[in-house]
Design a protein around this motif. Structure first.
Motif, PDB file in Angstrom:
ATOM      1  N   LYS A  13     -19.797  -6.881  20.352  1.00  0.00           N
ATOM      2  CA  LYS A  13     -21.007  -7.530  19.844  1.00  0.00           C
ATOM      3  C   LYS A  13     -22.046  -6.477  19.477  1.00  0.00           C
ATOM      4  O   LYS A  13     -22.711  -6.572  18.444  1.00  0.00           O
ATOM      5  N   ASN A  14     -22.201  -5.465  20.324  1.00  0.00           N
ATOM      6  CA  ASN A  14     -23.167  -4.404  20.051  1.00  0.00           C
ATOM      7  C   ASN A  14     -22.786  -3.603  18.811  1.00  0.00           C
ATOM      8  O   ASN A  14     -23.653  -3.246  18.009  1.00  0.00           O
ATOM      9  N   THR A  15     -21.506  -3.328  18.654  1.00  0.00           N
ATOM     10  CA  THR A  15     -21.053  -2.646  17.442  1.00  0.00           C
ATOM     11  C   THR A  15     -21.344  -3.522  16.225  1.00  0.00           C
ATOM     12  O   THR A  15     -21.727  -3.021  15.162  1.00  0.00           O
ATOM     13  N   GLY A  16     -21.207  -4.818  16.391  1.00  0.00           N
ATOM     14  CA  GLY A  16     -21.545  -5.761  15.324  1.00  0.00           C
ATOM     15  C   GLY A  16     -23.012  -5.695  14.935  1.00  0.00           C
ATOM     16  O   GLY A  16     -23.371  -5.891  13.772  1.00  0.00           O
ATOM     17  N   ASP A  24     -22.110  -0.092   5.152  1.00  0.00           N
ATOM     18  CA  ASP A  24     -21.362   0.988   4.504  1.00  0.00           C
ATOM     19  C   ASP A  24     -20.944   2.055   5.514  1.00  0.00           C
ATOM     20  O   ASP A  24     -19.800   2.508   5.518  1.00  0.00           O
ATOM     21  N   PHE A  25     -21.875   2.419   6.385  1.00  0.00           N
ATOM     22  CA  PHE A  25     -21.572   3.430   7.393  1.00  0.00           C
ATOM     23  C   PHE A  25     -20.463   2.959   8.323  1.00  0.00           C
ATOM     24  O   PHE A  25     -19.496   3.685   8.580  1.00  0.00           O
ATOM     25  N   MET A  26     -20.596   1.741   8.848  1.00  0.00           N
ATOM     26  CA  MET A  26     -19.606   1.243   9.796  1.00  0.00           C
ATOM     27  C   MET A  26     -18.245   1.053   9.137  1.00  0.00           C
ATOM     28  O   MET A  26     -17.211   1.276   9.768  1.00  0.00           O
ATOM     29  N   SER A  27     -18.228   0.669   7.880  1.00  0.00           N
ATOM     30  CA  SER A  27     -16.966   0.552   7.151  1.00  0.00           C
ATOM     31  C   SER A  27     -16.293   1.918   7.051  1.00  0.00           C
ATOM     32  O   SER A  27     -15.092   2.059   7.278  1.00  0.00           O
ATOM     33  N   ALA A  28     -17.083   2.932   6.717  1.00  0.00           N
ATOM     34  CA  ALA A  28     -16.546   4.295   6.633  1.00  0.00           C
ATOM     35  C   ALA A  28     -16.092   4.785   8.011  1.00  0.00           C
ATOM     36  O   ALA A  28     -15.043   5.431   8.140  1.00  0.00           O
ATOM     37  N   PHE A  29     -16.858   4.446   9.051  1.00  0.00           N
ATOM     38  CA  PHE A  29     -16.503   4.852  10.412  1.00  0.00           C
ATOM     39  C   PHE A  29     -15.187   4.213  10.845  1.00  0.00           C
ATOM     40  O   PHE A  29     -14.320   4.872  11.421  1.00  0.00           O
ATOM     41  N   LYS A  30     -15.014   2.914  10.542  1.00  0.00           N
ATOM     42  CA  LYS A  30     -13.765   2.217  10.888  1.00  0.00           C
ATOM     43  C   LYS A  30     -12.576   2.818  10.146  1.00  0.00           C
ATOM     44  O   LYS A  30     -11.489   2.955  10.706  1.00  0.00           O
ATOM     45  N   LYS A  31     -12.796   3.200   8.902  1.00  0.00           N
ATOM     46  CA  LYS A  31     -11.739   3.852   8.132  1.00  0.00           C
ATOM     47  C   LYS A  31     -11.386   5.198   8.765  1.00  0.00           C
ATOM     48  O   LYS A  31     -10.207   5.548   8.888  1.00  0.00           O
ATOM     49  N   GLN A  33     -11.752   6.009  11.922  1.00  0.00           N
ATOM     50  CA  GLN A  33     -11.022   5.715  13.157  1.00  0.00           C
ATOM     51  C   GLN A  33      -9.561   5.404  12.859  1.00  0.00           C
ATOM     52  O   GLN A  33      -8.663   5.925  13.534  1.00  0.00           O
ATOM     53  N   LYS A  34      -9.329   4.557  11.871  1.00  0.00           N
ATOM     54  CA  LYS A  34      -7.963   4.163  11.521  1.00  0.00           C
ATOM     55  C   LYS A  34      -7.134   5.388  11.141  1.00  0.00           C
ATOM     56  O   LYS A  34      -6.001   5.553  11.597  1.00  0.00           O
ATOM     57  N   GLU A  35      -7.703   6.246  10.339  1.00  0.00           N
ATOM     58  CA  GLU A  35      -7.001   7.472   9.927  1.00  0.00           C
ATOM     59  C   GLU A  35      -6.797   8.412  11.110  1.00  0.00           C
ATOM     60  O   GLU A  35      -5.740   9.021  11.260  1.00  0.00           O
ATOM     61  N   GLY A  36      -7.825   8.535  11.940  1.00  0.00           N
ATOM     62  CA  GLY A  36      -7.763   9.455  13.073  1.00  0.00           C
ATOM     63  C   GLY A  36      -6.729   9.091  14.114  1.00  0.00           C
ATOM     64  O   GLY A  36      -6.130   9.963  14.740  1.00  0.00           O
ATOM     65  N   TYR A  37      -6.501   7.795  14.316  1.00  0.00           N
ATOM     66  CA  TYR A  37      -5.559   7.352  15.339  1.00  0.00           C
ATOM     67  C   TYR A  37      -4.139   7.160  14.813  1.00  0.00           C
ATOM     68  O   TYR A  37      -3.228   6.883  15.591  1.00  0.00           O
ATOM     69  N   LYS A  38      -3.948   7.329  13.509  1.00  0.00           N
ATOM     70  CA  LYS A  38      -2.607   7.197  12.933  1.00  0.00           C
ATOM     71  C   LYS A  38      -1.696   8.304  13.453  1.00  0.00           C
ATOM     72  O   LYS A  38      -2.123   9.443  13.623  1.00  0.00           O
ATOM     73  N   SER A  97     -21.001   5.071  19.418  1.00  0.00           N
ATOM     74  CA  SER A  97     -21.136   3.767  18.762  1.00  0.00           C
ATOM     75  C   SER A  97     -21.496   2.653  19.736  1.00  0.00           C
ATOM     76  O   SER A  97     -22.318   1.793  19.423  1.00  0.00           O
ATOM     77  N   VAL A  98     -20.935   2.650  20.943  1.00  0.00           N
ATOM     78  CA  VAL A  98     -21.254   1.602  21.909  1.00  0.00           C
ATOM     79  C   VAL A  98     -22.694   1.747  22.391  1.00  0.00           C
ATOM     80  O   VAL A  98     -23.438   0.773  22.483  1.00  0.00           O
ATOM     81  N   TYR A  99     -23.122   2.987  22.641  1.00  0.00           N
ATOM     82  CA  TYR A  99     -24.481   3.200  23.127  1.00  0.00           C
ATOM     83  C   TYR A  99     -25.514   3.026  22.023  1.00  0.00           C
ATOM     84  O   TYR A  99     -26.643   2.634  22.285  1.00  0.00           O
TER      85      TYR A  99
END
Length: 113
Positions: A13-16, A24-31, A33-38, A97-99
């Protein structure tokens, strides 16, 4: 705190909250993350162990719950998590991001009073 299901829900919820104003920032951040954990030179489970190490060392409960849940799905054992705990105690780290969401949560509470 303690109840990681509740902690995870609150962290999401807080990330939301950040997502609402910084799409735009959060979309780029999620991308990122996805790339980083692959899986690459390191498999996904190893990368999640690294992430959990930082989450523990930085005392990020939302991150801890998130990465533990992912590790359970990837077949991690209690003994493996325990080894990560030991390494985490030795090291240290920094998710924000959580904080960042917690700061927005505090703001939302302050203005609603």
């Amino acid at each position: 705190m303690g109840n990681f299901k509740e902690i995870n829900q609150r962290a999401q919820k807080n990330t939301g909250r950040i997502q609402e104003t910084q799409k735009d920032f959060m979309s780029a951040f999620k991308k990122l993350q996805k790339e980083g954990y692959k899986a690459n030179a390191l498999d996904e489970k190893t990368k999640e162990f690294v992430a959990l190490t930082y989450a523990i060392a930085d005392k990020c409960e939302g991150c801890i719950g998130n990465h533990v849940n992912k590790l359970v799905k990837l077949g991690a054992s209690r003994e493996e998590i325990s080894d990560i705990v030991v390494v985490s105690i030795v090291m240290g780290g920094g998710p924000a991001s959580v904080y960042g969401g917690k700061a927005l949560e505090a703001y939302d509470e302050a203005v609603s009073e």
